[in-house]
Enzyme design. Structure first.
Site, PDB file in Angstrom:
ATOM      1  N   CYS A   6       1.054  -1.298   0.048  1.00 41.74           N
ATOM      2  CA  CYS A   6      -0.514  -0.009   0.162  1.00 41.74           C
ATOM      3  C   CYS A   6       1.019   1.485  -0.102  1.00 41.74           C
ATOM      4  CB  CYS A   6      -0.865  -0.082   1.159  1.00 41.74           C
ATOM      5  SG  CYS A   6      -2.047   0.970   1.841  1.00 41.74           S
ATOM      6  N   CYS A  56      -0.912   3.679  -6.383  1.00 41.05           N
ATOM      7  CA  CYS A  56      -2.007   3.068  -5.849  1.00 41.05           C
ATOM      8  C   CYS A  56      -1.742   1.735  -5.722  1.00 41.05           C
ATOM      9  CB  CYS A  56      -2.727   3.674  -5.407  1.00 41.05           C
ATOM     10  SG  CYS A  56      -4.265   2.806  -4.769  1.00 41.05           S
TER      11      CYS A  56
HETATM   12  N1  DGL Z   1      -4.160   0.447  -1.981  1.00 43.62           N
HETATM   13  C1  DGL Z   1      -3.793   1.758  -1.258  1.00 43.62           C
HETATM   14  C2  DGL Z   1      -2.815   2.972  -1.975  1.00 43.62           C
HETATM   15  O1  DGL Z   1      -1.559   1.903  -2.426  1.00 43.62           O
HETATM   16  C3  DGL Z   1      -4.521   2.147  -1.131  1.00 43.62           C
HETATM   17  C4  DGL Z   1      -5.839   2.668  -1.077  1.00 43.62           C
HETATM   18  C5  DGL Z   1      -6.894   3.076  -0.159  1.00 43.62           C
HETATM   19  O2  DGL Z   1      -7.017   2.843   0.794  1.00 43.62           O
HETATM   20  O3  DGL Z   1      -7.032   4.441  -0.276  1.00 43.62           O
HETATM   21  O4  DGL Z   1      -2.554   3.566  -1.743  1.00 43.62           O
END
Ligand code: DGL
Length: 272
Positions: free
Chosen positions: A75, A189
């Site tokens: 993330c 993301c």
């Molecule tokens: N998958 C997450 C990232 O790489 C974030 C998504 C979220 O929870 O806003 O930033």
């Protein structure tokens, strides 16, 4: 008993599955526990201190319970903020996921690149630092479509998201000025690679989309090889185990797409 490497792979939701896929391709022998902290999704909307406390609290439950050799924070929103706290609190190696600005700047011929990320990631000092360090001679478009992580989850579940909405989410990344067009878009993301085929079809022109997952998998492999691993442990009942923290029907709703990612067992792990 087993001495297979064991990885904890963590995200706010299902985006980290794009990283999990690269990890299981690179380390097919590893046991993995995938954690979707859906009780706190989306992380992109959380204030910094709340996010630090949340991620450290969830890790404080999971690390002792599963005793992984390594944790992958799949993330960007969390990694660009929380890694120093995690590394100081827990005694195991962490691999983070941060916007792939360096490879994008290396690849761009037009020197115009776009970073598509969450609202929190585009604001981070960490992201600004990467731009200064590696893309100082590029025109950089930072774009954070508020709904895009949510839309990726909808599509993963088999829901409908219109071309119109996705096109509008992507449009600001595509700039043509001074005879130079955006030629490289960073998927900043981990949810966004879930939509990559749609992005390719909807983009106004062809670009190089940078997904950090293969580089993260290589980094995890190198760290596993260079760190002392924990010894024998009781084997997990399934090699790939899915946990979520919020909705009690998430695994059953997503059973079929999750099976395509190798998860044949899931469990709710409510963490308040
Ligand atoms: N998958 C997450 C990232 O790489 C974030 C998504 C979220 O929870 O806003 O930033």
């Amino acid at each position: 008993m087993t001495s297979k490497p064991r990885l904890l792979v963590f995200d706010s939701g299902l985006g980290g599955l794009t990283v999990h896929k690269a990890l299981s391709d690179t380390l097919p022998q590893a046991e993995t526990i995938y954690v979707a902290d859906d009780a706190a999704f989306p992380y992109g909307d959380l204030a910094d201190q709340a996010l630090i406390e949340r991620v450290c609290a969830v890790m404080g439950h999971l690390i002792p319970a599963f005793q992984p050799d390594l944790a992958v924070i799949a993330c960007n929103t969390a990694s660009t903020l929380v890694l120093p706290d995690l590394r100081s609190r827990f005694d195991l190696p962490f691999v983070g996921t941060v916007p792939a600005i360096k490879p994008a700047a290396e690849a761009s011929l037009s020197r115009r690149i776009a970073i598509l990320a969450t609202p929190a990631t585009v604001k981070r000092d960490y992201t600004q630092g990467l731009i200064r360090a590696f893309a100082g001679d590029c025109d950089v478009i930072l774009h954070a479509p508020a709904q895009l992580a949510m839309r990726a989850e909808q599509v993963f579940e088999g829901g409908f998201v219109s071309d119109h909405d996705l096109r509008a989410d992507l449009a600001p990344c595509f700039v043509e000025a001074d005879g130079r067009r955006t030629d490289t878009v960073v998927l900043g993301c981990t949810h966004y690679p879930l939509l990559l085929e749609r992005f390719r079809a909807l983009a106004p022109w062809s670009v190089n989309w940078i997904d950090p997952a293969p580089a993260i998998a290589r980094r995890a492999e190198a760290l596993l090889a260079s760190h002392q691993r924990l010894g024998e442990r009781a084997a997990m009942p399934h090699s790939h185990f899915f946990i979520n923290t919020g909705a009690d029907d998430l695994y059953s709703r997503m059973r079929s797409p999750l099976a395509a990612y190798g998860f044949t067992m899931g469990q709710l792990w409510p963490i308040r």
